[in-house]
Motif scaffolding. Structure first.
Motif, PDB file in Angstrom:
ATOM      1  N   GLU A 137      43.317  29.574  16.129  1.00 46.42           N
ATOM      2  CA  GLU A 137      42.758  30.854  15.732  1.00 46.42           C
ATOM      3  C   GLU A 137      41.250  30.828  15.902  1.00 46.42           C
ATOM      4  O   GLU A 137      40.644  29.756  16.052  1.00 46.42           O
ATOM      5  N   GLY A 138      40.656  32.017  15.852  1.00 43.13           N
ATOM      6  CA  GLY A 138      39.213  32.111  15.890  1.00 43.13           C
ATOM      7  C   GLY A 138      38.655  32.088  14.477  1.00 43.13           C
ATOM      8  O   GLY A 138      38.890  31.166  13.710  1.00 43.13           O
ATOM      9  N   TRP A 139      37.936  33.128  14.119  1.00 44.69           N
ATOM     10  CA  TRP A 139      37.303  33.193  12.806  1.00 44.69           C
ATOM     11  C   TRP A 139      38.353  33.448  11.733  1.00 44.69           C
ATOM     12  O   TRP A 139      39.033  34.465  11.736  1.00 44.69           O
ATOM     13  N   TRP A 172      34.664  27.524  19.729  1.00 45.82           N
ATOM     14  CA  TRP A 172      34.892  28.963  19.821  1.00 45.82           C
ATOM     15  C   TRP A 172      36.349  29.258  20.144  1.00 45.82           C
ATOM     16  O   TRP A 172      37.092  28.399  20.621  1.00 45.82           O
ATOM     17  N   SER A 173      36.745  30.497  19.906  1.00 37.36           N
ATOM     18  CA  SER A 173      38.151  30.887  20.054  1.00 37.36           C
ATOM     19  C   SER A 173      38.663  30.751  21.480  1.00 37.36           C
ATOM     20  O   SER A 173      39.877  30.650  21.699  1.00 37.36           O
ATOM     21  N   SER A 211      35.214  29.286  15.641  1.00 38.61           N
ATOM     22  CA  SER A 211      36.341  28.661  14.968  1.00 38.61           C
ATOM     23  C   SER A 211      35.857  27.613  13.968  1.00 38.61           C
ATOM     24  O   SER A 211      36.424  27.475  12.884  1.00 38.61           O
ATOM     25  N   GLU A 271      35.007  34.183  19.158  1.00 37.40           N
ATOM     26  CA  GLU A 271      34.712  34.038  17.742  1.00 37.40           C
ATOM     27  C   GLU A 271      34.506  32.561  17.403  1.00 37.40           C
ATOM     28  O   GLU A 271      35.082  31.679  18.041  1.00 37.40           O
TER      29      GLU A 271
END
Length: 416
Positions: free
Chosen positions: A143-145, A117-118, A104, A102
C-alpha cells in the motif's frame, strides 16, 4: 452576410481548439508525474545540548536525524526542520515531493534519509542539504500512505522498510508482496533480490546479528527464516520448540521498530505473554525473563514494569540486579541503549538507567495549558529524545483523527 457568419464560425472553432489545448496542457502539468526537490539554503542546524524536560509539541511525528534535524512524512512529501529542540514545527529546512506516488515509509541512518514510495521507488536524501543522493526501483509496497494524521505509522513503523543502523556498511532491506531485496544504504546499489509470496510471510525485521528475519508459512509448518543481510542467503530456518499450530513473533530490543532487534517473543493463542528468545550468533537462546509481554530488552538488560514494581536484570542468566518499588504504577513506553522511559498514571515521564535503575530524569509531560488528562499512544525514542502521541481517553482507534488525538498538535517532544 454569409461571409461574416463563416468568419464567426471559424473564430469559434479556433477558440474552442485553443481552449481544449490550454486545458490539456494545464491538465498535463497538474496530473503528470513530477517531483519537486527544495534543498536547504540555510546553515545545517547545530547539535543541540538540552537539559531534561519538555521541549514542545508537534502536529506530526518526527524522526530524529543526526541529533540536528527532525524529519517528517506526509502523503506525498518528506521534509525536515531544525534545530531538533525547537518548541514547534518550523519552516521546512528542506522538502521533497512526488506526484502522484504516495509515501509508504521513511527510515534514516546517519545523515541519509530514505523514503519508499507506492510505485516502489526508493529515494535517498542527504539530510544535511536535502539533495537527492540516489534513486532506485525497489519492491513495490502493498500500500501507499496508510498513516494517520501524525504520520507516525510512516516514520516510526514503516511497513516493509528495515535497515541495519549505522554499522559498516549499513544495509537497507525492502519487503513487498512479491519481492524482497537489499540495497547499500550509502549509494543504493542492489545487493540481492528474491521473489517471495507476501500472502504467507510476515516480516519481523533486522537483527543485531546481521540477519533479516521473517515468519515463513509458505511451505509447511511455520518457521522463522533468517537471511544474511548482505548476501540474502538463508542461514537458518528455526521453529520455536513446543509451539502450537498458530503462533506469532514480536521483535524486542530493537533500536527502532524492526531495526537491529536483539530478541524475539513467540506468542501462541493460549500463552500468557509468550516465550522470550535472545538472538545469538549461533541461533536463538531461551530467556525466561523476556517471557512476559511487559518485559523490554535493551542491550544485555531486561527491564520489566508490573504491579507497581520495576526490575532490571541480566538477559543472559535472568539474575535480578535492581528493583524499584517507589515509582508507583508505571508502564514502559520506549527504550534506548542507555535509558528506559516510563510513564506514570498522571503522565509523569521517568527515565532510568537500564543497568542500575538509577533515575536520569523525571518531569510532567505537560505542554502549555494542555494538562495531563490524556492517554499515551505510539512512542519513539532516539538520541536522548522521546516523542509521544497523546490520545483522548478512552482511546478510540476506529474514530476519526479529531476524536482520536488530543489536539491538533498531539505529539509531545521531550529531552530525557
Amino acid at each position: 452576410m454569409a461571409l461574416t457568419t463563416g468568419r464567426r464560425r471559424i473564430v469559434a472553432v479556433v477558440s474552442v481548439a485553443v481552449m481544449v489545448a490550454v486545458t490539456a496542457i494545464t491538465a498535463y502539468r497538474v496530473l503528470a508525474p513530477a517531483e519537486v526537490s527544495t534543498t536547504a539554503r540555510g546553515e545545517y542546524p547545530a547539535a543541540a545540548v538540552r537539559e531534561a524536560g519538555v521541549v514542545g509539541r508537534l502536529p506530526v511525528a518526527p524522526l530524529i536525524v543526526d541529533g540536528r534535524l527532525r524529519v517528517y512524512a506526509a502523503q506525498r512529501q518528506v521534509y525536515a526542520d531544525g534545530p531538533v529542540d525547537a518548541r514547534h514545527r518550523g519552516t521546512p529546512y528542506w522538502s521533497y515531493r512526488r506526484w502522484p506516488a504516495e509515501v509508504s515509509g521513511v527510515v534514516a541512518a546517519g545523515t541519509t534519509v530514505v523514503s519508499h514510495w507506492s510505485d516502489g521507488k526508493l529515494v535517498a536524501l542527504d539530510a544535511r542539504t536535502g539533495q537527492v543522493a540516489w534513486q532506485v526501483d525497489g519492491p513495490a509496497p502493498a500500500e501507499g500512505w496508510t498513516a494517520r494524521r501524525t504520520g507516525a505509522g510512516a516514520v516510526w513503523s514503516p511497513a516493509g522498510l528495515f535497515h541495519t543502523g549505522t554499522g559498516d556498511p549499513p544495509t537497507l532491506v525492502v519487503s513487498g508482496p512479491e519481492r524482497l531485496a537489499a540495497f547499500a544504504f550509502d549509494d543504493g546499489r542492489e545487493l540481492w533480490s528474491t521473489e517471495v509470496d507476501g500472502a504467507c510471510r510476515t516480516d519481523v525485521g533486522t537483527t543485531s546479528t546481521g540477519r533479516f528475519a521473517a515468519v515463513d508459512r509458505c511451505a509447511g509448518p511455520a518457521v522463522v527464516e533468517f537471511r544474511d543481510v548482505r548476501s540474502g542467503e538463508p542461514v537458518d530456518r528455526w521453529q520455536p520448540p513446543g509451539v502450537t499450530a498458530e503462533w506469532s513473533v514480536t521483535p524486542v530490543g530493537c533500536v527502532t521498530e524492526g531495526v537491529r532487534c536483539g530478541g524475539l517473543r513467540v506468542t501462541g493463542p493460549s500463552d500468557d505473554g509468550g516465550r522470550g528468545w535472545l538472538l545469538a550468533a549461533d541461533g536463538p537462546v531461551a530467556v525466561p525473563a523476556l517471557d512476559p509481554s511487559d518485559a523490554e530488552l535493551t542491550g544485555e538488560w531486561v527491564v520489566r514494569a508490573a504491579d507497581g514494581v520495576v526490575t532490571g536484570g541480566s538477559a543472559r542468566d535472568g539474575e535480578e540486579v535492581w528493583r524499584r518499588t517507589d515509582l508507583g504504577t508505571v508502564r514502559i513506553v520506549a527504550v534506548q541503549a542507555d535509558r528506559v522511559h516510563l510513564v506514570t498514571e498522571t503522565n509523569d515521564l521517568i527515565t532510568v538507567d537500564p543497568a542500575t535503575g538509577a533515575e536520569r530524569s523525571r518531569f510532567v509531560l505537560n505542554v502549555g495549558a494542555d494538562g495531563v488528562g490524556w492517554t499515551p499512544g505510539a512512542a519513539y525514542a532516539s538520541g536522548g529524545y522521546l516523542a509521544l502521541e497523546r490520545l483522548r481517553p478512552p482511546p478510540a482507534p476506529d474514530a476519526d483523527d479529531q476524536r482520536y488525538f488530543l489536539t491538533s498538535e498531539p505529539l509531545v517532544l521531550a529531552a530525557t
